[in-house]
Design a protein around this motif. Sequence first.
Motif, PDB file in Angstrom:
ATOM      1  N   ALA A 135       0.828  -1.213   0.000  1.00 13.86           N
ATOM      2  CA  ALA A 135       0.000   0.000   0.000  1.00 13.86           C
ATOM      3  C   ALA A 135       0.858   1.258   0.000  1.00 13.86           C
ATOM      4  O   ALA A 135       0.488   2.266  -0.609  1.00 13.86           O
ATOM      5  N   TYR A 136       1.994   1.206   0.654  1.00 15.64           N
ATOM      6  CA  TYR A 136       2.886   2.355   0.735  1.00 15.64           C
ATOM      7  C   TYR A 136       4.057   2.238  -0.251  1.00 15.64           C
ATOM      8  O   TYR A 136       4.473   3.237  -0.844  1.00 15.64           O
ATOM      9  N   ALA A 137       4.569   1.007  -0.427  1.00 18.20           N
ATOM     10  CA  ALA A 137       5.753   0.802  -1.260  1.00 18.20           C
ATOM     11  C   ALA A 137       5.495   1.102  -2.727  1.00 18.20           C
ATOM     12  O   ALA A 137       6.430   1.412  -3.479  1.00 18.20           O
ATOM     13  N   SER A 138       4.248   1.061  -3.127  1.00 20.39           N
ATOM     14  CA  SER A 138       3.919   1.295  -4.527  1.00 20.39           C
ATOM     15  C   SER A 138       4.255   2.718  -4.980  1.00 20.39           C
ATOM     16  O   SER A 138       4.310   2.988  -6.180  1.00 20.39           O
ATOM     17  N   GLU A 139       4.511   3.609  -4.050  1.00 19.29           N
ATOM     18  CA  GLU A 139       4.960   4.952  -4.427  1.00 19.29           C
ATOM     19  C   GLU A 139       6.297   4.887  -5.147  1.00 19.29           C
ATOM     20  O   GLU A 139       6.631   5.741  -5.963  1.00 19.29           O
ATOM     21  N   ASN A 140       7.112   3.870  -4.773  1.00 20.68           N
ATOM     22  CA  ASN A 140       8.360   3.554  -5.479  1.00 20.68           C
ATOM     23  C   ASN A 140       9.340   4.723  -5.517  1.00 20.68           C
ATOM     24  O   ASN A 140       9.969   4.999  -6.536  1.00 20.68           O
ATOM     25  N   TYR A 141       9.489   5.395  -4.406  1.00 20.15           N
ATOM     26  CA  TYR A 141      10.401   6.532  -4.304  1.00 20.15           C
ATOM     27  C   TYR A 141      11.833   6.035  -4.075  1.00 20.15           C
ATOM     28  O   TYR A 141      12.115   5.382  -3.063  1.00 20.15           O
ATOM     29  N   ILE A 142      12.727   6.317  -5.013  1.00 17.08           N
ATOM     30  CA  ILE A 142      14.131   5.880  -4.961  1.00 17.08           C
ATOM     31  C   ILE A 142      14.204   4.434  -4.463  1.00 17.08           C
ATOM     32  O   ILE A 142      14.719   4.169  -3.364  1.00 17.08           O
ATOM     33  N   PRO A 143      13.744   3.480  -5.233  1.00 21.20           N
ATOM     34  CA  PRO A 143      13.630   2.099  -4.754  1.00 21.20           C
ATOM     35  C   PRO A 143      14.924   1.303  -4.754  1.00 21.20           C
ATOM     36  O   PRO A 143      14.977   0.212  -4.202  1.00 21.20           O
ATOM     37  N   GLY A 144      15.976   1.801  -5.389  1.00 15.59           N
ATOM     38  CA  GLY A 144      17.198   1.012  -5.493  1.00 15.59           C
ATOM     39  C   GLY A 144      17.208   0.226  -6.792  1.00 15.59           C
ATOM     40  O   GLY A 144      16.509   0.566  -7.756  1.00 15.59           O
ATOM     41  N   GLY A 145      17.962  -0.871  -6.815  1.00 12.74           N
ATOM     42  CA  GLY A 145      18.130  -1.634  -8.038  1.00 12.74           C
ATOM     43  C   GLY A 145      16.881  -2.331  -8.535  1.00 12.74           C
ATOM     44  O   GLY A 145      16.704  -2.502  -9.750  1.00 12.74           O
ATOM     45  N   GLU A 146      16.013  -2.748  -7.636  1.00 15.77           N
ATOM     46  CA  GLU A 146      14.783  -3.449  -8.001  1.00 15.77           C
ATOM     47  C   GLU A 146      13.646  -2.439  -8.115  1.00 15.77           C
ATOM     48  O   GLU A 146      13.287  -1.792  -7.140  1.00 15.77           O
ATOM     49  N   THR A 147      13.068  -2.317  -9.295  1.00 16.96           N
ATOM     50  CA  THR A 147      12.025  -1.315  -9.502  1.00 16.96           C
ATOM     51  C   THR A 147      10.616  -1.855  -9.288  1.00 16.96           C
ATOM     52  O   THR A 147       9.661  -1.080  -9.300  1.00 16.96           O
ATOM     53  N   ASP A 148      10.487  -3.164  -9.088  1.00 13.62           N
ATOM     54  CA  ASP A 148       9.173  -3.762  -8.839  1.00 13.62           C
ATOM     55  C   ASP A 148       8.930  -3.795  -7.333  1.00 13.62           C
ATOM     56  O   ASP A 148       9.540  -4.590  -6.617  1.00 13.62           O
TER      57      ASP A 148
END
Length: 262
Positions: free
Chosen positions: A182-195
């Motif tokens: 619910a929160y991670a889907s914002e995907n702010y500076i996620p690192g190497g894994e974009t999913d």
Amino acid sequence: MRDLLLAWAKAKAFADTEVEHDAYYALKRVLLPTVVAFSVLQRGLDEGQSRMLSEWIDPLVRKIDRTFDGVVDRNNHRYLADSVLMTWGAVVRDEALYAKGDERYRAILAEARPDGSLALETRRGARALWYMRQSLASLTVMAEVAATRGTNFYDLRVGEVNFDRVLSYLLNGIAEPNVAMAYASENYIPGGETDARRQDLGFLTKRSHGRHYMAWTEPLVARDRAGLATKRLKALFVRNIRSDRPLIDEFVGGNATCFWGR
């Protein structure tokens, strides 16, 4: 350790650290185990050695109490900084520095959502749980420093949130990573894994360089605390972490198994 620190002090190590948030982040990471090492050695040092080390460490610690007008002034970077300030404040009996950690700990609980999640950490896509774990490491350091003064931060509650609520959120996410979506889907500076659906749980295993990002669990496992969160953490520790001892990580001040392990 004494000879190494004295050599660093003589060379004025880290004094020329670039004034930039990533460089200062690295400085914070090296300072916490340095402060802990000094506290371990302190009673065995002569007056000159103690003064040399203190005069080297003190300005470095005060240097990291700096704001960069960005998110790093409020997220896990700041938590780490205040854990260093608080620890050094406790060692040298500087109440103003100690208060930095006290205030930050309460602010973290106040800013947490009712489910225990931290907004600036859980938005980090595949590393949402990674940064929750990193924040808990700094919370643990601050709680353990407070405990040396007889203050129980673990049971401190601000609104609906206490340490166990934040811990429970991480444990829930480890058990079922979709909890973070619910929160991670914002995907702010996620690192190497974009999913964001592929939560990075690499912190549960020992790194190739010997560090273990779950080293902060040692003091919690050693404490005789009731509550479901503690029971769940101890079960995780036995199942996934204990076999990797010694657990060493700069975010908890060094060799946590040496300091707290049973």
